[in-house]
Write an enzyme that holds these catalytic residues in place. Structure first.
Site, PDB file in Angstrom:
ATOM      1  N   CYS A 186      -9.305  79.094 -57.696  1.00 58.59           N
ATOM      2  CA  CYS A 186     -10.443  78.717 -56.846  1.00 58.59           C
ATOM      3  C   CYS A 186     -10.111  77.544 -55.936  1.00 58.59           C
ATOM      4  O   CYS A 186     -10.351  77.594 -54.729  1.00 58.59           O
ATOM      5  CB  CYS A 186     -11.658  78.388 -57.713  1.00 58.59           C
ATOM      6  SG  CYS A 186     -12.327  79.815 -58.599  1.00 58.59           S
ATOM      7  N   HIS A 187      -9.559  76.465 -56.510  1.00 60.17           N
ATOM      8  CA  HIS A 187      -9.295  75.270 -55.704  1.00 60.17           C
ATOM      9  C   HIS A 187      -7.927  74.657 -55.986  1.00 60.17           C
ATOM     10  O   HIS A 187      -7.665  73.527 -55.592  1.00 60.17           O
ATOM     11  CB  HIS A 187     -10.396  74.223 -55.931  1.00 60.17           C
ATOM     12  CG  HIS A 187     -11.761  74.736 -55.618  1.00 60.17           C
ATOM     13  ND1 HIS A 187     -12.607  75.236 -56.586  1.00 60.17           N
ATOM     14  CD2 HIS A 187     -12.426  74.858 -54.434  1.00 60.17           C
ATOM     15  CE1 HIS A 187     -13.735  75.634 -56.024  1.00 60.17           C
ATOM     16  NE2 HIS A 187     -13.657  75.425 -54.722  1.00 60.17           N
ATOM     17  N   GLY A 188      -7.077  75.407 -56.692  1.00 56.46           N
ATOM     18  CA  GLY A 188      -5.690  74.985 -56.828  1.00 56.46           C
ATOM     19  C   GLY A 188      -5.403  73.911 -57.852  1.00 56.46           C
ATOM     20  O   GLY A 188      -4.535  73.063 -57.629  1.00 56.46           O
TER      21      GLY A 188
END
Length: 221
Positions: A186-188
Site C-alpha cells: 500500500c505505502h511501501g
C-alpha cells in the site's frame, strides 16, 4: 362683673383595656386622646419564625425526595448495566473459539503460513537458522521501534505476528521487501524477518498476538 369660668367637663371611656380621658369645653371643643397602642412585634416575630421553620421543613422534604429519587435511579441504572453486561458476556464455547491451535508439524522450515484469528490475519513463520542469526545480529539502537529478536520470538525458530501493517492497516506480503521479511504494497513499508519496521512510513513493528507453545502445537489467544 364676674367673669364666667368655663369648666371643661371631663369624661372617660374604656378602650382596649385602657382608660382614656376625653375633655370637652363650651364654646369650643378641645379633644385629646392619649392612646397606648399595643406592640405586635412579638407576634410578628413569632409568625416570621413559624414561616421560616415551615420553609426549612419544605426544603428538607424536597431535598429528601430528590436524594431518594437519585438513589433509586442509580440503582435502576446499575441493574440495567449489569443485565446488559451479563447478556454481552461471552459464553464458554465463544471463549473457546477465541483461541486457535496450529499444528506446527504442518509448516515446513522457511515457510510463512497465514491463519485467520478473530477476523485478523496471523503470520506464522518457521525460520531457518540463517534467518535467526541474521535478525539476532541487528543493532537494536538503529531501529525505529527498538526490539530485539529474542523479545519478539520467544521460540527462535517460530515468529508469530499479526499480518496488519502498522501504518494504515494493509496486509503485507510475506518473504518480500528489502529486508527479506514482509513488504506492505500500500505505502511501501518494509519489515524484516522478525517483523520489525526497517523502512517506509509504518511507525511500529508488526504486533505480536498473545500465544504459547505446547509440544508441537501453537496456541494463539
Amino acid at each position: 362683673m364676674a367673669s364666667a369660668v368655663i369648666r371643661p367637663r371631663a369624661h372617660c371611656f374604656l378602650f382596649a383595656g385602657h382608660v382614656l380621658p376625653m375633655v370637652f369645653a363650651v364654646g369650643r371643643q378641645v379633644r385629646y386622646a392619649h392612646l397606648d397602642v399595643p406592640s405586635f412585634e412579638a407576634v410578628k416575630r413569632s409568625d416570621n419564625g413559624d414561616q421560616k421553620e415551615a420553609d426549612y421543613s419544605r426544603r428538607a422534604f424536597t431535598y429528601l425526595m430528590g436524594a431518594g429519587g437519585a438513589i433509586a435511579t442509580a440503582q435502576l441504572a446499575k441493574s440495567m448495566v449489569q443485565d446488559f453486561l451479563d447478556t454481552m458476556s461471552a459464553s464458554a464455547d465463544v471463549l473457546a473459539m477465541a483461541k486457535m491451535e496450529v499444528n506446527l508439524d504442518d509448516i515446513p522450515v522457511g515457510k510463512n503460513v497465514t491463519f485467520k484469528w478473530r477476523g485478523k490475519p496471523v503470520f506464522v513463520r518457521h525460520r531457518p537458522q540463517s534467518e535467526i542469526d541474521r535478525e539476532a545480529a541487528v543493532d537494536v539502537k538503529s531501529l525505529r521501534h527498538p526490539q530485539s529478536d529474542a523479545e519478539r520470538a520467544t521460540k527462535p525458530e517460530w515468529l508469530v505476528v499479526l499480518g496488519i501493517c502498522t501504518h494504515l492497516g494493509c496486509v503485507p506480503i510475506a518473504n518480500a521487501g528489502d529486508f527479506h521479511g514482509y513488504f506492505c504494497p500500500c505505502h511501501g513499508s518494509h519489515y524484516d524477518a522478525s517483523g520489525r519496521i526497517r523502512k517506509g512510513p509504518a511507525p511500529e513493528n508488526l504486533e505480536i498476538p498473545e500465544h504459547s507453545f505446547e509440544d508441537n502445537r501453537l496456541i494463539i489467544g
